[in-house]
Design a protein around this motif. Structure first.
Motif, PDB file in Angstrom:
ATOM      1  N   GLY A   1     130.758  18.567  56.167  1.00 10.09           N
ATOM      2  CA  GLY A   1     131.859  17.792  55.599  1.00 10.09           C
ATOM      3  C   GLY A   1     131.528  16.359  55.250  1.00 10.09           C
ATOM      4  N   VAL A   2     130.236  15.950  55.376  1.00 11.24           N
ATOM      5  CA  VAL A   2     129.904  14.561  55.068  1.00 11.24           C
ATOM      6  C   VAL A   2     130.079  14.243  53.582  1.00 11.24           C
ATOM      7  CG1 VAL A   2     128.426  13.986  57.021  1.00 11.24           C
ATOM      8  CG2 VAL A   2     127.459  15.224  55.068  1.00 11.24           C
ATOM      9  N   ILE A   3     129.617  15.141  52.721  1.00  7.57           N
ATOM     10  CA  ILE A   3     129.949  15.022  51.294  1.00  7.57           C
ATOM     11  C   ILE A   3     130.206  16.421  50.758  1.00  7.57           C
ATOM     12  CG2 ILE A   3     128.639  12.919  50.762  1.00  7.57           C
ATOM     13  CD1 ILE A   3     126.532  14.896  49.467  1.00  7.57           C
ATOM     14  N   SER A   4     130.691  16.494  49.549  1.00  8.71           N
ATOM     15  CA  SER A   4     130.979  17.824  49.025  1.00  8.71           C
ATOM     16  C   SER A   4     129.691  18.472  48.522  1.00  8.71           C
ATOM     17  CB  SER A   4     131.999  17.721  47.893  1.00  8.71           C
ATOM     18  OG  SER A   4     131.343  17.850  46.649  1.00  8.71           O
ATOM     19  N   PRO A   5     129.485  19.741  48.831  1.00 12.51           N
ATOM     20  CA  PRO A   5     128.291  20.449  48.384  1.00 12.51           C
ATOM     21  C   PRO A   5     128.090  20.348  46.878  1.00 12.51           C
ATOM     22  CG  PRO A   5     129.519  21.785  49.938  1.00 12.51           C
ATOM     23  CD  PRO A   5     130.368  20.577  49.640  1.00 12.51           C
ATOM     24  N   ASN A   6     129.181  20.312  46.124  1.00 15.08           N
ATOM     25  CA  ASN A   6     129.049  20.241  44.667  1.00 15.08           C
ATOM     26  C   ASN A   6     128.442  18.928  44.205  1.00 15.08           C
ATOM     27  OD1 ASN A   6     130.020  22.766  44.277  1.00 15.08           O
ATOM     28  ND2 ASN A   6     132.166  22.092  44.075  1.00 15.08           N
ATOM     29  N   ASP A   7     128.854  17.843  44.864  1.00 17.07           N
ATOM     30  CA  ASP A   7     128.256  16.546  44.539  1.00 17.07           C
ATOM     31  C   ASP A   7     126.761  16.566  44.811  1.00 17.07           C
ATOM     32  OD1 ASP A   7     130.614  15.515  43.707  1.00 17.07           O
ATOM     33  OD2 ASP A   7     131.085  14.474  45.593  1.00 17.07           O
TER      34      ASP A   7
ATOM     35  N   ILE B   1     121.036  16.648  43.061  1.00 15.96           N
ATOM     36  CA  ILE B   1     119.640  17.094  43.034  1.00 15.96           C
ATOM     37  C   ILE B   1     119.198  17.501  41.634  1.00 15.96           C
ATOM     38  CG2 ILE B   1     119.551  17.803  45.465  1.00 15.96           C
ATOM     39  CD1 ILE B   1     119.874  20.677  44.588  1.00 15.96           C
ATOM     40  N   GLN B   2     120.155  17.633  40.706  1.00 16.82           N
ATOM     41  CA  GLN B   2     119.761  17.943  39.334  1.00 16.82           C
ATOM     42  C   GLN B   2     119.716  16.705  38.444  1.00 16.82           C
ATOM     43  OE1 GLN B   2     122.980  20.770  38.852  1.00 16.82           O
ATOM     44  NE2 GLN B   2     121.521  22.468  38.738  1.00 16.82           N
ATOM     45  N   TYR B   3     120.353  15.647  38.913  1.00 17.43           N
ATOM     46  CA  TYR B   3     120.546  14.470  38.068  1.00 17.43           C
ATOM     47  C   TYR B   3     119.240  13.728  37.811  1.00 17.43           C
ATOM     48  CZ  TYR B   3     122.731  10.308  36.148  1.00 17.43           C
ATOM     49  OH  TYR B   3     123.092   9.276  35.328  1.00 17.43           O
ATOM     50  N   ALA B   4     118.937  13.429  36.565  1.00 18.45           N
ATOM     51  CA  ALA B   4     117.755  12.663  36.173  1.00 18.45           C
ATOM     52  C   ALA B   4     116.486  13.183  36.837  1.00 18.45           C
ATOM     53  CB  ALA B   4     117.937  11.183  36.505  1.00 18.45           C
TER      54      ALA B   4
ATOM     55  N   TYR C   1     126.873  11.401  43.143  1.00 24.05           N
ATOM     56  CA  TYR C   1     125.627  12.200  43.116  1.00 24.05           C
ATOM     57  C   TYR C   1     124.447  11.484  43.780  1.00 24.05           C
ATOM     58  CZ  TYR C   1     124.727   9.273  38.984  1.00 24.05           C
ATOM     59  OH  TYR C   1     124.539   8.220  38.153  1.00 24.05           O
ATOM     60  N   VAL C   2     124.655  10.221  44.202  1.00 26.14           N
ATOM     61  CA  VAL C   2     123.548   9.439  44.765  1.00 26.14           C
ATOM     62  C   VAL C   2     122.844  10.143  45.930  1.00 26.14           C
ATOM     63  CG1 VAL C   2     123.137   7.422  46.239  1.00 26.14           C
ATOM     64  CG2 VAL C   2     124.145   7.135  43.986  1.00 26.14           C
ATOM     65  N   THR C   3     123.642  10.709  46.839  1.00 30.80           N
ATOM     66  CA  THR C   3     123.056  11.338  48.024  1.00 30.80           C
ATOM     67  C   THR C   3     122.042  12.417  47.650  1.00 30.80           C
ATOM     68  OG1 THR C   3     125.131  10.945  49.154  1.00 30.80           O
ATOM     69  CG2 THR C   3     123.594  12.498  50.191  1.00 30.80           C
ATOM     70  N   GLY C   4     122.443  13.331  46.776  1.00 37.31           N
ATOM     71  CA  GLY C   4     121.539  14.416  46.353  1.00 37.31           C
ATOM     72  C   GLY C   4     120.294  13.857  45.709  1.00 37.31           C
ATOM     73  N   LEU C   5     120.494  12.855  44.852  1.00 34.49           N
ATOM     74  CA  LEU C   5     119.372  12.275  44.118  1.00 34.49           C
ATOM     75  C   LEU C   5     118.369  11.609  45.053  1.00 34.49           C
ATOM     76  CD1 LEU C   5     119.517  10.546  40.758  1.00 34.49           C
ATOM     77  CD2 LEU C   5     118.536   9.236  42.628  1.00 34.49           C
ATOM     78  N   VAL C   6     118.891  10.845  46.011  1.00 36.67           N
ATOM     79  CA  VAL C   6     117.993  10.149  46.952  1.00 36.67           C
ATOM     80  C   VAL C   6     117.230  11.163  47.808  1.00 36.67           C
ATOM     81  CG1 VAL C   6     117.919   8.648  48.981  1.00 36.67           C
ATOM     82  CG2 VAL C   6     119.312   8.016  47.001  1.00 36.67           C
ATOM     83  N   THR C   7     117.950  12.173  48.297  1.00 37.71           N
ATOM     84  CA  THR C   7     117.297  13.202  49.114  1.00 37.71           C
ATOM     85  C   THR C   7     116.164  13.846  48.323  1.00 37.71           C
ATOM     86  OG1 THR C   7     119.403  13.647  50.165  1.00 37.71           O
ATOM     87  CG2 THR C   7     117.672  15.294  50.458  1.00 37.71           C
ATOM     88  N   ARG C   8     116.482  14.255  47.085  1.00 35.09           N
ATOM     89  CA  ARG C   8     115.497  14.943  46.265  1.00 35.09           C
ATOM     90  C   ARG C   8     114.262  14.061  46.040  1.00 35.09           C
ATOM     91  NH1 ARG C   8     117.128  14.972  40.469  1.00 35.09           N
ATOM     92  NH2 ARG C   8     115.929  13.020  40.518  1.00 35.09           N
ATOM     93  N   ASP C   9     114.480  12.844  45.625  1.00 37.13           N
ATOM     94  CA  ASP C   9     113.326  12.003  45.286  1.00 37.13           C
ATOM     95  C   ASP C   9     112.512  11.597  46.508  1.00 37.13           C
ATOM     96  OD1 ASP C   9     113.696  12.331  42.673  1.00 37.13           O
ATOM     97  OD2 ASP C   9     114.447  10.302  42.222  1.00 37.13           O
ATOM     98  N   THR C  10     113.194  11.393  47.632  1.00 38.09           N
ATOM     99  CA  THR C  10     112.432  11.084  48.849  1.00 38.09           C
ATOM    100  C   THR C  10     111.518  12.252  49.201  1.00 38.09           C
ATOM    101  OG1 THR C  10     114.411   9.937  49.585  1.00 38.09           O
ATOM    102  CG2 THR C  10     112.637  10.194  51.195  1.00 38.09           C
TER     103      THR C  10
END
Ligand SMILES: Nc1ncnc2c1ncn2[C@@H]1O[C@H](COP(=O)(O)OP(=O)(O)O)[C@@H](O)[C@H]1O
Ligand SMILES: [Mg+2]
Lengths: 245, 256
Positions: free
Chosen positions: A165-171, A176-179, A73-82
């Protein structure tokens, strides 16, 4: 001219700007007009830039955190917070300083050198209030909307790129919801309103004190963009320290 | 009537106006003439308070302008109309919005009467069918007319014109000059006009003030100007061959 003179003249101008308007209905009409010109007309560029930056942040994060030890989930989280913390407020405002700032400085500068400001003065109109107040109010009101749009479309941009295809959309969705900390959105909006004030008032200042010809209006416009950008960056550090530390 | 008493004005230590005194009469076209850079615009802008005078007094019908409070100045401004060198129309507004603007800001007239007043003023300056156009869409002469209409819409007691016919062809220039003079007589306005155009002096010079390098150097009218032996004035007014001949003829006629 040195810094102290600038600060003095700027403060003097702002005292004029924040006097009671002669006619509220005219001021309200101006505010609506400015919301359209400064805000609604900036929506397109905001969305385009945010979508692309959102997707590029996602790509970069995937590339640079390719480590099986890190959770997916790191990718979504980093994108969101940036996006939430810096891009949709600070970077967006820097970009808008270019668009809105040069627009304001050249409009007011042209009015100055073609004696339209003198004409207002002769009529007994408080020119700073009539010209600048609606711009400041309009942009401070509309900028939170731009920021929200930018956050939303930036995250959507990141989502779209996951389909390559870089990461799964679900991840990504999980990320983006995590923490999630809602305060980040409030923080971003507060920052952006302050930046909006800086952009409009500093650019209006450079326009208002233009002197000379068309060439000088160009110079005022450049000064407006450069200096409001620097002041934004400076305040960004101060505000981050104040709100998040 | 406007009286200027011992006015001095300097910018950053550079003296632009040196001890200028003059009287501008109501119901007359008062001309300020002089070379470019002699201080005409600065004098006019000092009289209306865009520039603050360094020393001296300015009296509007015996009211001391230099001693007025901010509110008094703003009240006085509503008795003042001004025509700027470059017209200074608001380019984000149409012709009729430009003329209506002072009404919206200051008029006590009911809203319904605004359009009538706007159309009356536009008719008075002979401008028809241009109400919805923007300043960039009309000619320089028309822009001047709109600016005159805007300047008179609140029925001013004082009218200031800075080079009203600069950039116009000679014929349009005379028409604009005459229009200003007619309006001055019609409403008994104290009109002050900056010019370096000698046609204007001959045409509408009821009272002429000659400024040379920031100093008052001569005062008179369009007739007495022929008899002046002021060297600088003659240099300026009778610079062209045409005016040299006119002067010669005029003096010959007087003698016979
Ligand atoms: N705002 C200003 N700051 C400094 N100097 C000025 C300013 N306005 C005018 N001047 C100077 O005053 C002199 C007279 O200018 P002006 O009144 O515009 O001449 P003109 O008779 O052509 O209207 C000029 O030398 C000009 O450079
Ligand atoms: Mg001038």
């Amino acid at each position: 001219m040195n810094l102290i003179t600038h600060v003095g003249r700027y403060s003097q101008l702002m005292t004029g700007v924040f006097k009671k308007p002669d006619k509220w209905n005219i001021t309200l009409r101006q505010i609506v007009k400015e919301i359209n010109k400064l805000g609604v007309d900036s929506l397109g560029i905001t969305i385009i830039i945010s979508v692309f930056i959102g997707s590029v942040i996602t790509l970069q994060t995937v590339l640079n955190t390719a480590n099986p030890l890190l959770p997916t989930y790191v990718t979504g989280l980093v994108t969101r917070d940036t996006l939430l913390l810096e891009f949709s407020s600070t970077i967006l405002c820097l970009i808008l300083a270019g668009k809105v700032g040069s627009n304001i400085a050249s409009e007011i500068g042209t009015m100055r050198i073609t004696e339209q400001i003198d004409a207002l003065k002769i009529m007994g109109v408080n020119a700073p209030n009539y010209l600048i107040f609606p711009k400041i109010i309009a942009f401070c009101l509309i900028v939170p909307v731009l920021v929200i749009f930018s956050m939303f479309t930036g995250i959507v941009g990141g989502y779209i790129i996951t389909y390559t295809g870089v990461i799964s959309p679900n991840d990504y969705i999980l990320g983006i919801q995590y923490a999630f900390i809602p305060y980040y959105i409030v923080y971003s909006i507060i920052k952006s309103v302050i930046f909006a004030f800086i952009i409009t008032s500093v650019s209006a200042y450079y326009g208002y004190f233009s002197y000379g010809g068309a060439l000088d209006v160009g110079k005022s416009s450049t000064n407006a963009v450069v200096n409001s950008s620097i002041i934004i960056l400076l305040f960004n550090v101060l505000l981050t320290d104040l709100f998040l530390m | 009537m406007i009286e200027v008493k011992n006015v001095c004005k300097s910018f950053d230590g550079v003296e632009v106006l040196k001890n200028v005194s003059a009287l501008f009469h109501a119901g007359k076209t008062n001309l300020i003439i002089g070379q470019s850079g002699s201080g005409k615009t600065v004098l006019m802008k000092s009289i209306i308070g865009i520039h603050h005078v360094t020393s001296g007094q300015i009296l509007y019908n015996n009211r001391d302008f230099t001693a007025m409070s901010g509110d008094e100045v703003r009240a006085l401004r509503q008795e003042v109309g001004m025509l700027f060198q470059g017209s200074a129309l608001f380019d984000s507004m149409t012709v009729e919005e430009n003329v209506r603007f002072p009404l919206e800001m200051f008029s006590n007239l009911p809203k319904e009467a605004w359009d009538d007043r706007v159309n009356f003023c536009l008719n008075r300056v002979n401008l028809h069918n241009a109400n919805k156009l923007f300043p960039s869409e009309i000619s320089g002469g028309m822009q001047k007319r709109v600016a005159i209409a805007r300047a008179i819409v609140l029925q001013p007691t004082y009218l200031f014109c800075d080079e009203p016919n600069s950039g116009l062809d000679p014929k349009t220039a005379i028409v604009i000059d005459q229009l200003i003079q007619e309006i001055t007589y019609e409403y008994n306005i104290t009109t002050i006009i900056n010019t370096h155009d000698m046609n204007s002096v001959m045409e509408i010079g009821d009272h002429v003030l000659f400024i040379n390098k920031g100093e008052k150097s001569w005062e008179g009218n369009k007739d007495s100007i022929f008899e002046s032996d002021n060297e600088y004035l003659n240099d300026l007014v009778f610079a062209s061959d045409l005016f040299k001949k006119i002067k010669k003829n005029n003096l010959l006629n007087k003698r016979t």
